[in-house]
Design a protein around this motif. Structure first.
Motif, short mmCIF file in Angstrom:
data_model
loop_
_atom_site.label_atom_id
_atom_site.label_comp_id
_atom_site.label_asym_id
_atom_site.label_seq_id
_atom_site.Cartn_x
_atom_site.Cartn_y
_atom_site.Cartn_z
N SER A 182 9.11 1.52 -6.92
CA SER A 182 8.16 0.86 -7.79
C SER A 182 8.30 1.48 -9.15
O SER A 182 8.32 2.70 -9.28
CB SER A 182 6.74 1.06 -7.26
OG SER A 182 5.83 1.16 -8.31
N GLN A 207 2.01 2.60 -3.25
CA GLN A 207 0.91 3.11 -4.07
C GLN A 207 0.55 4.54 -3.68
O GLN A 207 0.07 5.30 -4.50
CB GLN A 207 -0.33 2.22 -3.94
CG GLN A 207 -0.33 1.02 -4.84
CD GLN A 207 0.49 -0.11 -4.27
OE1 GLN A 207 1.22 0.09 -3.31
NE2 GLN A 207 0.38 -1.29 -4.83
N TRP A 215 2.35 6.85 -5.84
CA TRP A 215 1.73 7.01 -7.16
C TRP A 215 0.52 7.91 -7.08
O TRP A 215 0.28 8.76 -7.95
CB TRP A 215 1.31 5.66 -7.73
CG TRP A 215 2.46 4.82 -8.22
CD1 TRP A 215 2.97 3.71 -7.62
CD2 TRP A 215 3.23 5.04 -9.40
NE1 TRP A 215 4.01 3.24 -8.36
CE2 TRP A 215 4.19 4.01 -9.45
CE3 TRP A 215 3.20 6.00 -10.40
CZ2 TRP A 215 5.12 3.92 -10.47
CZ3 TRP A 215 4.12 5.91 -11.42
CH2 TRP A 215 5.07 4.88 -11.45
N LEU A 216 -0.27 7.71 -5.99
CA LEU A 216 -1.48 8.50 -5.79
C LEU A 216 -1.12 9.98 -5.68
O LEU A 216 -1.74 10.85 -6.28
CB LEU A 216 -2.14 8.03 -4.50
CG LEU A 216 -3.65 8.12 -4.41
CD1 LEU A 216 -4.24 7.32 -5.54
CD2 LEU A 216 -4.11 7.59 -3.08
N MET A 251 0.83 -1.21 0.00
CA MET A 251 0.00 0.00 0.00
C MET A 251 0.86 1.25 0.00
O MET A 251 0.55 2.26 -0.62
CB MET A 251 -0.91 -0.03 1.23
CG MET A 251 -1.88 1.17 1.31
SD MET A 251 -2.92 1.34 -0.16
CE MET A 251 -3.31 3.07 -0.12
#
Lengths: 102, 700
Positions: free
Chosen positions: B63, B4, B7-8, B1
């Motif tokens: 990532s 991510q 990225w968000l 999580m």
């Protein structure tokens, strides 16, 4: 000379004739005819290439249809332009369209 | 999580950009709150990354997706390590509060949609820069923030009179659109040099990825060191980008002019975030060069740290001295920003001077970055409110504003105290960290420069604060308050709330100061020593902490006390001092003209090659005439005649001849343009056939 080369020579001839027409015809209508000739040369070349190589024949036919379609659309557009030019310059001679002279 | 979230963080502001015009169709209010909502979501996802700092041993997280797979492989990815998490939080959270402020500040502006789009685009590209895991993506973000900065500096591109900066009257003014162009060009100089540096590094390392660059440094760094001076060249190129973006000497001249944008833009881009990206990038490069010097033993790698430290110290001193005399409120703050970023650069540079100081200097730079972002954003927001209320950008046209703007007085006062470095506000702790790092490096010259800068900082901070809020009201202000419906007072509610929240943040962060310092130290210790395996030694202070504190507070007092007497209590008369001492007048002129650096750049680059011939002719003529008329008696007419002949035939002749030649060439060339399409087409066909034929022959 294989058929391929002959077809392409013909296509090249069409292209050159068309180019010559575009450059040396004095009226816009003549120039449009030259453009049509060049497009037909392209169509012929595509068609011949598809027929005489292992490529599926249908691809060439579709391609040529596309060229023809574009030629038709483009002819419409050009005629519209010719109309506008006629109204504004009172004639279709290409030499009159020299407003961009340096 | 966790990854991510990064990225968000990147995508949300960009979604906000896309959503803004759609929301604008519903209504302006909806669009305003929508844009702010997107930046709220961004801030939220950034804050949710903070818990990662408490489990620092899982960092760095990466990532990536493949982006380009040509012979050069470029991945598009995000990298979370302590540095990027901290800076991303600074960016996202502060930008959210500034967006809230904008709800009030930008109310009713005709270009409001453009404003929200650019602001969200800026936040997105800044986060792209901060979170990028490789240098190419970082560079893209780097240029994008420059672009948004350009758009926002020149936001009032119609150049109405009231948005001009510069002056007052006898002095020259600058227009917003020109200022935007200036900022973009000056920073681009640095950017292009930096791109060159990145490409040279790639040539040796075969990777753009930051983590891989750290890990494979043992292979490529010695290889690069085999070419003499290459490391120095790469250092200079890589530093040039940060120098341009962070407005450091010698590319610092764009930032004062960047103040022509709206107030909150100055707060967001030119104080809190974008100008910090240079410091951030230096921090990214430090592990490489540190490895190069202390582990691989490449002597030349030390130049990186020396250049950074000296640029930082020089800029800090230079800008602070210019801040002493500036009259425009936002320009004072701009000089102060440049000078404070100089402190951060200095700390970053000092971190490579010895093995004990790596973590200390790294921490000091980042700590100062965070605390400065908070208080400088608050200062700029308050300045926006003040300027809006008074209808003047000059501090000598304010005065005695305390009773009109009590809240702004309080918030701006807290932020100013923090800038001066008064305990227990965050500015004190972070400045002290920088001072400790500099002193322990035992470069006493650097330390002296910094201490003098601290004195200057204290003086100009007290000066502007006193001139705005204390003393007597100026004529301009009386004129304003005499109007029947004057609005000399607090701005809209969102403005006051945003300033208040930032002020509360400053106080809280200041009270937690020493704790935050230890926490940061531990974090960077994990990042640099445990993860990257830098060879450090434990820090054993040579000088006692109380010495540094005494020096810091002492120099603050040296600056504050005279400024207090001049501008608060007004027991000393500034004008009398100014009139009496010639050297003060000379210093004032020198500083007012910004050490003539701006004038020099204008003179060299702006007037340009096109005017050079004419200018030289003028100079020679004027100088020659002056000398002839004044110094040489009238008897030497023959010399004058000779000079005159020389002027007309040689100089004017050359200039006129050049002009005539150009004219002739031009008309000759224009003959070729008959305007007939068919002629052009024929030429095009011939050229195409020539080019095609030559290419064909070459390929064969």
């Amino acid at each position: 000379m294989s058929p391929m080369i002959i077809y392409h020579l013909v296509a090249l001839f069409l292209l050159c004739t068309g180019l010559f027409g575009v450059i040396y015809r004095r009226t816009l209508v003549g120039m449009i005819l030259g453009i049509e000739l060049m497009l037909n040369g392209a169509g012929l070349s595509i068609m011949a290439s598809a027929q005489l190589t292992p490529t599926p024949n249908e691809i060439g036919q579709v391609g040529t249809l596309l060229v023809m379609g574009i030629a038709a659309a483009e002819a419409t557009l050009l005629l519209a332009i010719v109309l506008v030019v006629t109204r504004r310059f009172k004639g279709v001679e290409a030499a009159r369209l020299a407003t961009m002279r340096g | 999580m966790d990854i991510q979230l990064a990225w968000l963080c990147l995508t949300l502001p960009l979604l906000g950009v896309l959503a803004t015009p759609l929301l604008a169709r519903v209504g302006t209010t909806v669009m305003t709150y929508g844009a702010v909502f997107f930046s709220f979501l961004t801030a939220l996802s950034a804050v949710m990354m903070l818990p990662l700092l408490f489990t620092a041993d899982v960092l760095p997280l990466e990532s990536k997706v493949l982006w380009l797979s040509t012979p050069i492989t470029v991945t598009f990815g995000v990298l979370l390590d302590p540095l990027s998490i901290i800076v991303a939080n600074v960016v996202a959270v502060i930008s959210f509060f500034i967006m809230v402020y904008c709800i009030g500040y930008m109310k009713g502006d005709p270009g409001i949609m453009r404003f929200w789009m650019l602001m969200n685009a800026f936040i997105g590209s800044m986060l792209l820069l901060v979170l990028a895991d490789n240098l190419i993506i970082l560079f893209i973000g780097w240029k994008l923030v420059g672009l948004c900065s350009y758009g926002l500096i020149g936001f009032y591109y119609r150049d109405e009179r009231k948005y001009w900066i510069g002056g007052p009257e006898p002095n020259a003014y600058d227009k917003p659109s020109a200022c935007g162009v200036k900022a973009f060009i000056v920073t681009s100089v640095g950017d292009m040099l930096m791109l060159g540096g990145i490409l040279i590094v790639y040539f040796y390392s075969r990777t753009f990825n930051i983590l891989e660059l750290y890990q494979t440094a043992p292979q490529w760094f010695p290889l690069m060191a085999e070419t003499p001076w290459l490391i120095v060249l790469v250092s200079i190129l890589l530093i040039a980008g940060p120098v341009g973006k962070s407005a450091q000497f010698p590319l610092h001249e764009w930032l004062p002019e960047a103040m022509s944008g709206p107030g909150p833009v100055s707060a967001l881009i030119h104080a809190a975030t974008m100008v910090k990206s240079g410091v951030f990038l230096i921090a990214r490069f430090i592990p490489i060069f540190y490895y190069g010097y202390w582990t691989a033993g490449v002597e030349e790698a030390m130049y990186f740290f020396l250049i950074v430290a000296w640029i930082g110290a020089i800029t800090a001193f230079l800008a602070a001295s210019q801040g002493l005399v500036a009259l425009e409120l936002k320009k004072v703050l701009a000089y102060s920003t440049v000078s404070q970023i100089g402190f951060m650069m200095l700390a970053m540079g000092v971190s490579g001077f010895s093995q004990e100081l790596l973590v200390k200097g790294y921490m000091a730079g980042t700590f100062h970055l965070v605390s400065h972002a908070m208080f400088k954003a608050c200062l700029f927001l308050c300045a926006g409110t003040v300027i809006h209320a008074v209808h003047s950008i000059y501090i000598h046209e304010m005065g005695a504003l305390r009773k009109f703007l009590p809240f702004t007085w309080l918030f701006m006062g807290l932020a100013t105290l923090s800038l001066i470095g008064v305990p227990p506000l965050p500015g004190f702790w972070s400045k002290e960290a920088v001072l400790v790092a500099t002193l322990e490096s035992q470069h006493y010259l650097l330390f002296t420069v910094v201490i003098v800068t601290v004195v200057f900082t204290a003086f100009y901070s007290t000066r502007y604060f006193g001139m705005i809020f204390h003393g007597q009201a100026s004529d301009h202000l009386r004129k304003e308050t005499d109007k029947p419906h004057h609005h000399v007072g607090e701005g809209y509610l969102p403005q006051t709330v945003a300033c208040g929240v930032l002020a509360v943040g400053i106080v809280t962060f200041g009270l937690l100061g020493p704790k935050a310092e230890h926490a940061l130290y531990a974090l960077f210790n994990t990042q640099l020593v445990a993860d990257l395996g830098m060879a450090t030694k434990t820090f054993t202070p040579v000088f006692s902490t109380s010495l540094v504190v005494a020096l810091s507070i002492g120099s603050v007092l040296i600056g504050v006390i005279p400024a207090y007497l001049f501008y608060f209590s007004r027991t000393w008369d500034v004008n009398a001092v100014y009139e009496r001492y010639g050297f003060i007048r000379a210093a004032h002129t020198f500083l007012w003209n910004r050490w003539y650096i701006n004038a020099l750049y204008n003179w060299i680059f702006v007037r340009g090659v096109m005017q050079a011939a004419r200018t030289v002719a003028d100079k020679i003529e004027v100088a020659a005439d002056g000398a002839i008329n004044k110094k040489i008696p009238a008897g030497v007419f023959s010399v004058a005649a000779l000079s005159n002949w020389f002027d007309q035939k040689a100089i004017d002749g050359v200039v006129d001849g050049t002009a005539t030649n150009f004219q002739n060439t031009g008309s000759a060339l224009s003959q070729m343009l008959s305007g007939k399409i068919q002629d052009y087409l024929a030429v095009a066909v011939v050229v195409a056939m020539l080019v095609g034929g030559v290419t064909w022959l070459m390929i064969r």
